[in-house]
Design a protein around this motif. Sequence first.
Motif, mmCIF file in Angstrom:
data_model
loop_
_atom_site.group_PDB
_atom_site.id
_atom_site.type_symbol
_atom_site.label_atom_id
_atom_site.label_comp_id
_atom_site.label_asym_id
_atom_site.label_seq_id
_atom_site.Cartn_x
_atom_site.Cartn_y
_atom_site.Cartn_z
ATOM 1 N N PHE A 146 0.823 -1.210 0.000
ATOM 2 C CA PHE A 146 0.000 0.000 0.000
ATOM 3 C C PHE A 146 0.859 1.264 0.000
ATOM 4 C CE2 PHE A 146 -3.821 -1.952 2.572
ATOM 5 C CZ PHE A 146 -3.976 -2.917 1.599
ATOM 6 N N ASP A 147 2.021 1.215 0.679
ATOM 7 C CA ASP A 147 2.836 2.416 0.878
ATOM 8 C C ASP A 147 3.259 3.059 -0.439
ATOM 9 O OD1 ASP A 147 2.564 1.609 3.471
ATOM 10 O OD2 ASP A 147 4.710 1.470 3.906
ATOM 11 N N HIS A 148 3.504 2.231 -1.433
ATOM 12 C CA HIS A 148 4.080 2.739 -2.687
ATOM 13 C C HIS A 148 3.123 2.620 -3.870
ATOM 14 C CE1 HIS A 148 7.745 2.810 -0.347
ATOM 15 N NE2 HIS A 148 7.606 1.518 -0.091
ATOM 16 N N ALA A 149 1.865 2.264 -3.600
ATOM 17 C CA ALA A 149 0.900 2.095 -4.693
ATOM 18 C C ALA A 149 0.382 3.455 -5.152
ATOM 19 C CB ALA A 149 -0.248 1.219 -4.239
ATOM 20 N N PRO A 150 0.549 3.797 -6.437
ATOM 21 C CA PRO A 150 0.024 5.079 -6.924
ATOM 22 C C PRO A 150 -1.482 4.992 -7.167
ATOM 23 C CG PRO A 150 1.089 3.881 -8.711
ATOM 24 C CD PRO A 150 1.279 3.048 -7.482
ATOM 25 N N THR A 151 -2.186 6.025 -6.817
ATOM 26 C CA THR A 151 -3.613 6.135 -7.109
ATOM 27 C C THR A 151 -3.908 7.573 -7.510
ATOM 28 O OG1 THR A 151 -4.139 6.604 -4.788
ATOM 29 C CG2 THR A 151 -4.291 4.305 -5.488
ATOM 30 N N PRO A 152 -4.961 7.802 -8.287
ATOM 31 C CA PRO A 152 -5.301 9.174 -8.679
ATOM 32 C C PRO A 152 -5.527 10.066 -7.461
ATOM 33 C CG PRO A 152 -6.504 7.597 -10.032
ATOM 34 C CD PRO A 152 -5.836 6.803 -8.955
ATOM 35 N N LEU A 153 -5.006 11.275 -7.525
ATOM 36 C CA LEU A 153 -5.054 12.175 -6.378
ATOM 37 C C LEU A 153 -6.467 12.561 -5.981
ATOM 38 C CD1 LEU A 153 -2.061 14.553 -7.194
ATOM 39 C CD2 LEU A 153 -2.115 12.600 -5.621
#
Length: 374
Positions: A146-153
Motif C-alpha cells: 500500500f505504501d508505494h501504490a500510486p492512485t489518482p489524487l
Amino acid sequence: MPRFLHTADWQIGRQYDRFGPEDGPALAQARLTTVERIAALATELAVDAVLVAGDVFDAQTISDRTVRRLFMALQGFGGPWVMLPGNHDAALAESIWSRARRLNAIPDNVHVLLTAEPLLLAEQGLAILPAPLTQRQTFSDLTDWFDHAPTPLHLLRIGLAHGSVQGILAEDIDSPNPIDPQRAAHARLDYLALGDWHGCRQIDDRTWYSGTPEQDRFKSNGAGQVLDVQIDAPGAAPQVKPVAMGEFTWLQWQRRLQVASDLDALIEELEQIERSSVISLTLEGELDLAGEQRLQAALGRAEARHRVLECQLDGMRLLPTEADIAALQVDGYLDEVVGQLRDMQQADEPEVAREALAILAGLLRERQAGGAAV
C-alpha cells in the motif's frame, strides 16, 4: 462526499451444532438475513459502495446452494460490493471464489479482489487497495505494498485487509496475519477497513475493525454492527458511525442467588431483555422450594421468548425450609429421603441431589393437587 459501509466476517455457512437441530439452523440463517439487511441499509443511505473485509464465507467447503444464496442476498443494493478473501475463504488456487465463478453466481456489481492491485471506482470517488489472503496464514504483512501504490489524487485511498494489527490485538485471535499499526499513516490512506476481529474496534482515526454484523460469540465487544463511513475529500478525517445490524444478541450472565431479592432481580433482568437473544446463564447460590418454583417458571418463559437459553445450575443448592417441608406434608420414609437429599447437596453429586429434590417436591405438590400418588 463519498460514503460507504464497512463490514466483515460474515462467515456465511457457519454451523452451530452445539445448539441442536432447532436453534442451530436458525442461527446460521440469521447470518444470511443480516446480509439482506445490510443491502437494504446501503440502499436506504444511498452509499457509494459496501466494503467487506474478508471471511465472507466460513469455509471453502460451503455448499453450492449456500454460495448462491449469499449472492442472492446482495440484490437489495445495486451499487458496488467489494469483497476480500480472508483466512476462512482464502484465494487458493482452487477456492470457494473460483467455484462461485464457475457457478456464475457472482453478480456484475460484485468485485472480488483476488490479487494485490488497486480497484479504481472513479464514479464513486474510491481507490481500493486490497490485501487478499492467498493462504490461511501468512507471516509477512500483506499491506506493505500500500505504501508505494500510486492512485489518482482525486480519489480516496481506501485500504482493505484481514488480519491482526500488531501489538494491539490479542495474540490468540482467529487470524495472526500481521498488519502494521501505522499502515494508514505510512500508506497515506484515508481509511483502512479491517476484518478478522469479530468486535467493532477503532485502532486510530483512520483504521477500524467493523466486527461481524451478526454476533456469534459471548463477548461484549461491539459485535452485531456495520460501520457507516463518510469522508469529505482526500485527506479529510473520516466520519465513522456504527449501525446496529444483527438479529440476535449473545448474553453471558453469571448470577449468585442468596436472598429473595436476588431472585427478584434476576427475573426482572430476564423479563426486560427486549430482543430475541442467545443467553448463557450460570447460577450459583441457594433457593428454598418456593424460590425454585419461581425460578423454573421464569426460565421457562425466557426459553420460549429467546432463540437459545443455556442454563448451568451446578452451583445451585435447593434448601427447603421447615415451612417448605411442612407444606409438602411429608412424613416417615419421605421425610428421611428429603433429609438425605438435602445432605447430598454438600457431597459429591450436588446437581443430582438438587434435581432429585426438585422432582420430588414437584410430585408431592401434584399429589396435594389431586395428581398422581408418590
